[in-house]
Design a protein around this motif. Structure first.
Motif, short mmCIF file in Angstrom:
data_model
loop_
_atom_site.label_atom_id
_atom_site.label_comp_id
_atom_site.label_asym_id
_atom_site.label_seq_id
_atom_site.Cartn_x
_atom_site.Cartn_y
_atom_site.Cartn_z
N ARG A 1 0.84 -1.11 -0.04
CA ARG A 1 0.13 -0.09 -0.09
C ARG A 1 0.90 1.08 -0.19
N LEU A 2 2.29 1.07 -0.13
CA LEU A 2 2.97 2.19 0.18
C LEU A 2 3.78 2.71 -1.19
N SER A 3 3.97 3.79 -1.63
CA SER A 3 4.42 4.09 -2.63
C SER A 3 5.18 5.48 -2.68
N SER A 4 6.12 5.66 -3.41
CA SER A 4 6.99 7.07 -3.58
C SER A 4 7.56 7.09 -4.77
N ILE A 5 7.66 8.50 -5.04
CA ILE A 5 8.06 9.00 -6.19
C ILE A 5 9.39 10.32 -6.14
N LEU A 6 9.91 10.44 -6.83
CA LEU A 6 10.96 11.69 -6.59
C LEU A 6 10.71 12.47 -8.04
N ASP A 7 11.02 13.94 -7.44
CA ASP A 7 11.18 14.70 -8.69
C ASP A 7 12.22 15.72 -8.57
N LYS A 8 13.41 15.21 -9.16
CA LYS A 8 14.76 15.90 -9.03
C LYS A 8 14.74 17.28 -9.71
N LYS A 9 13.80 17.76 -10.56
CA LYS A 9 13.82 18.99 -10.99
C LYS A 9 13.23 19.88 -9.79
N GLU A 10 12.21 19.48 -9.08
CA GLU A 10 11.52 20.44 -8.31
C GLU A 10 12.06 20.10 -6.95
N LEU A 11 12.99 19.01 -6.82
CA LEU A 11 13.74 18.69 -5.52
C LEU A 11 12.81 18.41 -4.40
N PHE A 12 11.81 17.48 -4.64
CA PHE A 12 10.96 16.85 -3.88
C PHE A 12 10.56 15.29 -3.96
N SER A 13 10.09 14.62 -2.74
CA SER A 13 9.74 13.42 -3.13
C SER A 13 8.26 13.25 -2.18
N ILE A 14 7.45 12.25 -2.54
CA ILE A 14 6.22 12.03 -1.79
C ILE A 14 6.21 10.59 -1.37
N LEU A 15 5.69 10.33 -0.19
CA LEU A 15 5.21 9.12 0.27
C LEU A 15 3.78 8.96 0.26
N ASN A 16 3.04 7.86 -0.41
CA ASN A 16 1.67 7.60 -0.37
C ASN A 16 1.49 6.55 0.36
N ILE A 17 0.38 6.55 1.33
CA ILE A 17 -0.06 5.24 1.84
C ILE A 17 -1.70 5.33 1.59
N THR A 18 -1.88 4.13 0.86
CA THR A 18 -3.35 4.16 0.81
C THR A 18 -4.10 3.02 1.61
N ALA A 19 -5.32 3.26 1.93
CA ALA A 19 -6.14 2.24 2.97
C ALA A 19 -5.23 2.01 3.96
N THR A 20 -5.05 3.39 4.84
CA THR A 20 -4.15 3.22 6.20
C THR A 20 -4.68 2.19 6.99
N GLN A 21 -3.79 1.71 7.98
CA GLN A 21 -4.08 0.64 8.84
C GLN A 21 -3.48 1.02 10.31
N THR A 22 -4.00 0.92 11.41
CA THR A 22 -3.46 1.38 12.52
C THR A 22 -2.00 1.15 12.62
N GLY A 23 -1.54 -0.09 12.00
CA GLY A 23 -0.20 -0.40 12.10
C GLY A 23 0.77 0.45 11.23
N ASP A 24 0.15 1.40 10.51
CA ASP A 24 0.94 2.40 9.81
C ASP A 24 1.28 3.59 10.56
N SER A 25 0.91 3.72 11.81
CA SER A 25 1.11 4.69 12.74
C SER A 25 2.69 4.53 13.32
N ALA A 26 3.24 5.53 13.02
CA ALA A 26 4.90 5.79 13.14
C ALA A 26 5.22 7.19 12.55
N VAL A 27 6.56 7.38 12.92
CA VAL A 27 7.24 8.55 12.47
C VAL A 27 7.89 8.09 10.99
#
Lengths: 111, 113
Positions: free
Chosen positions: A60-86
């Motif tokens: 359920r986790l995915s991530s992508i990088l944009d080297k032009k705009e210098l950022f990344s995102i981490l997506n979590i779909t259908a979250t569960q209580t076990g995803d609670s974390a830093v």
């Protein structure tokens, strides 16, 4: 000086929601960006991104990088209580694998 | 497979005392790192090593010393502990080849009174 900024700093959602965590970076001679999940103890590795536009996916986790705009995102779909974390984002250049980390995003998933 | 092992897990010190934190890895990794983690500040690099007998300063090295006499061990020393060094300390290691993730230990929680 290298710098990594994560947003939001904290997020509270309910199970089943989709979340997007952000990471922007300024790193000399950038080489890679890494995402880690930290529960009670050791940060555990999620993804390493080195090329723009190529999505990394694990369940359920995915991530992508944009080297032009210098950022990344981490997506979590259908979250569960076990995803609670830093969730930590670290970016590194060419110098001996050193990473500069952001402040982390505290994700809380309620049942 | 133990991975990265840190000892001790918890410690309380008085101001001015000294102590050594031990990090041991069994993965034959070349590179090792010491971080501290404080609330709202993520992980900050204290010192690192790129091989046996080598050490270098990171972002926040003041008040700490390190040694890497054996490839598998990386020691972090506090010569005269200060309350500002109250933190959680993490050790990490990774192979020397390019584009490899760091593997972390479970951390040492250190309180200085």
């Amino acid at each position: 000086e290298d710098k990594v900024v994560q947003s939001p700093l904290s997020l509270v959602v309910h199970e089943g929601d989709t979340v997007t965590l952000n990471c922007s970076y300024e790193v000399t001679n950038f080489r890679s960006l890494l995402w880690y999940k930290q529960e009670k103890k050791a940060p555990t590795f999620l993804f390493m991104l080195t090329s723009s536009g190529i999505e990394k996916k694990s369940g359920r986790l995915s991530s992508i990088l944009d080297k032009k705009e210098l950022f990344s995102i981490l997506n979590i779909t259908a979250t569960q209580t076990g995803d609670s974390a830093v969730y930590l984002c670290g970016a590194g250049g060419t110098s001996y694998g050193k990473l500069t980390f952001g402040q982390g995003t505290i994700l809380t998933v309620h049942p | 497979n133990a991975g990265v092992t840190q000892t001790p897990k918890f410690r309380v010190l008085k101001t001015g005392q000294s102590m050594t934190l031990l990090c041991a890895q069994d993965m034959n990794h070349e590179y090792m790192y010491w971080y501290r983690q404080d609330p709202g500040m993520g992980l900050r690099l204290i010192h690192y090593s790129v091989g046996e007998g080598t050490t270098a300063k990171g972002e926040v090295p003041d008040g700490y010393n390190v040694s890497r006499l054996k490839k598998q061990n990386f020691l972090l020393g506090l010569e005269s502990a200060a309350p500002s060094q109250t933190s959680v300390y993490f050790c990490a290691s990774r192979p020397g080849v390019s584009n490899q993730p760091q593997h972390f230990g479970d951390g040492t929680r250190l309180s200085i009174l």
